[in-house]
Design a protein around this motif. Structure first.
Motif, mmCIF file in Angstrom:
data_model
loop_
_atom_site.group_PDB
_atom_site.id
_atom_site.type_symbol
_atom_site.label_atom_id
_atom_site.label_comp_id
_atom_site.label_asym_id
_atom_site.label_seq_id
_atom_site.Cartn_x
_atom_site.Cartn_y
_atom_site.Cartn_z
ATOM 1 N N ALA A 155 0.834 -1.207 0.000
ATOM 2 C CA ALA A 155 0.000 0.000 0.000
ATOM 3 C C ALA A 155 0.868 1.257 0.000
ATOM 4 O O ALA A 155 0.523 2.251 -0.652
ATOM 5 N N THR B 62 0.396 3.787 -3.014
ATOM 6 C CA THR B 62 -0.132 5.096 -2.620
ATOM 7 C C THR B 62 0.872 6.191 -2.943
ATOM 8 O O THR B 62 0.509 7.261 -3.450
ATOM 9 N N MET C 285 3.086 4.832 6.173
ATOM 10 C CA MET C 285 1.802 4.237 5.803
ATOM 11 C C MET C 285 1.290 3.498 7.021
ATOM 12 O O MET C 285 2.009 2.673 7.612
ATOM 13 N N TYR D 175 -10.396 3.114 0.910
ATOM 14 C CA TYR D 175 -9.410 3.530 -0.078
ATOM 15 C C TYR D 175 -8.301 4.334 0.597
ATOM 16 O O TYR D 175 -8.434 4.793 1.742
ATOM 17 N N ALA D 176 -7.199 4.481 -0.110
ATOM 18 C CA ALA D 176 -6.034 5.158 0.454
ATOM 19 C C ALA D 176 -6.149 6.670 0.347
ATOM 20 O O ALA D 176 -6.612 7.196 -0.666
ATOM 21 N N GLY E 216 0.271 8.088 4.681
ATOM 22 C CA GLY E 216 -0.722 7.355 3.915
ATOM 23 C C GLY E 216 -1.532 6.489 4.854
ATOM 24 O O GLY E 216 -0.992 5.877 5.784
ATOM 25 N N THR F 148 -6.899 9.232 -3.018
ATOM 26 C CA THR F 148 -6.391 8.532 -4.196
ATOM 27 C C THR F 148 -7.489 7.801 -4.967
ATOM 28 O O THR F 148 -7.292 7.464 -6.136
ATOM 29 N N TYR G 273 -8.146 4.843 -4.718
ATOM 30 C CA TYR G 273 -7.593 3.516 -4.989
ATOM 31 C C TYR G 273 -7.955 2.631 -3.799
ATOM 32 O O TYR G 273 -7.459 2.822 -2.696
#
Length: 226
Positions: free
Chosen positions: A63, A67, A82, A112-113, A171, A195, A197
């Protein structure tokens, strides 16, 4: 308005027309979910270690990488840490074939990130949070060592002590960024970049990139033995 309770049991007869409509979609979804993506040589669980685990390290390191790639492209900057939450991992990864279904089982939530910019004192609060919780929250870019009594002995970000003259980019998931799991150090950030994502999709993409997954627990978060 009147209502009545209808118990859904195996005594209810299926409707053939509905089953015939759904069957091809179910078949296609199951084929996609069960397509082999990678291989896991041993079972991985979030309970394998006290403060960091191979499963958590794999998820958060991946991640971090994915990210940061998005964040760097958008801002020209890099994330420092993170952090994900222990409770976000909901299943083991069993020894054997790893599939898309595996990722859905491990990370079923639509989190999500995001990247949150924090003042240095908030980073210290983050370390204190981890030390107090004493759980294997997945973390990357951070080294935290506890004394035998649980107090913080050493805390480093990217191998260096916290610098009071700069801000840090962390993150994390939108769940934690919104103060989930009582992560109050994320309150009132300097800035936030989303993001879009999904963390689960990051894991699926990772499985597609590797042939065999073989993560390890390490010393990123440890407690010294008296």
């Amino acid at each position: 308005v009147e209502g009545r309770e209808l118990l859904v049991t195996d005594t209810i007869v299926g409707v053939d027309s509905i089953e015939n409509l759904v069957r091809p979609y179910r078949k296609r979804i199951n084929e996609e979910l069960d397509e082999p993506l990678a291989y896991c040589p041993k079972t991985l669980s979030k309970t394998d270690g006290e403060l960091n685990t191979a499963l958590g390290n794999m998820i958060v390191d991946n991640a971090f990488k994915k990210t940061n790639a998005i964040f760097n492209k958008r801002t020209g900057k890099n994330i420092d840490i993170m952090l994900l939450n222990h409770g976000g991992m909901r299943s083991i990864i069993s020894e054997g074939t790893v599939t898309t279904r595996t990722a859905y089982e491990v990370m079923p939530f639509e989190n999500y990130a995001v990247v949150v910019e924090l003042k240095p004192e908030k980073i210290v609060q983050l370390a204190e949070y981890l030390a107090k919780r004493k759980r294997a929250h997945p973390l990357s870019g951070l080294q935290l060592t506890l004394n035998p009594d649980g107090s913080i002995k050493e805390f480093l970000v990217q191998g260096k002590p916290v610098d009071s003259n700069r801000t840090y980019f962390v993150g994390t998931s939108n769940y934690l960024a919104n103060l989930g799991d009582n992560a109050i150090f994320f309150e009132n950030p300097i800035s936030m970049v989303e993001t879009d994502y999904l963390l689960r999709n990051m894991l699926i993409d990772y499985f597609k990139e590797v042939d065999t997954i073989a993560p390890l627990a390490d010393n990123r978060f440890i407690k010294l033995i008296p």
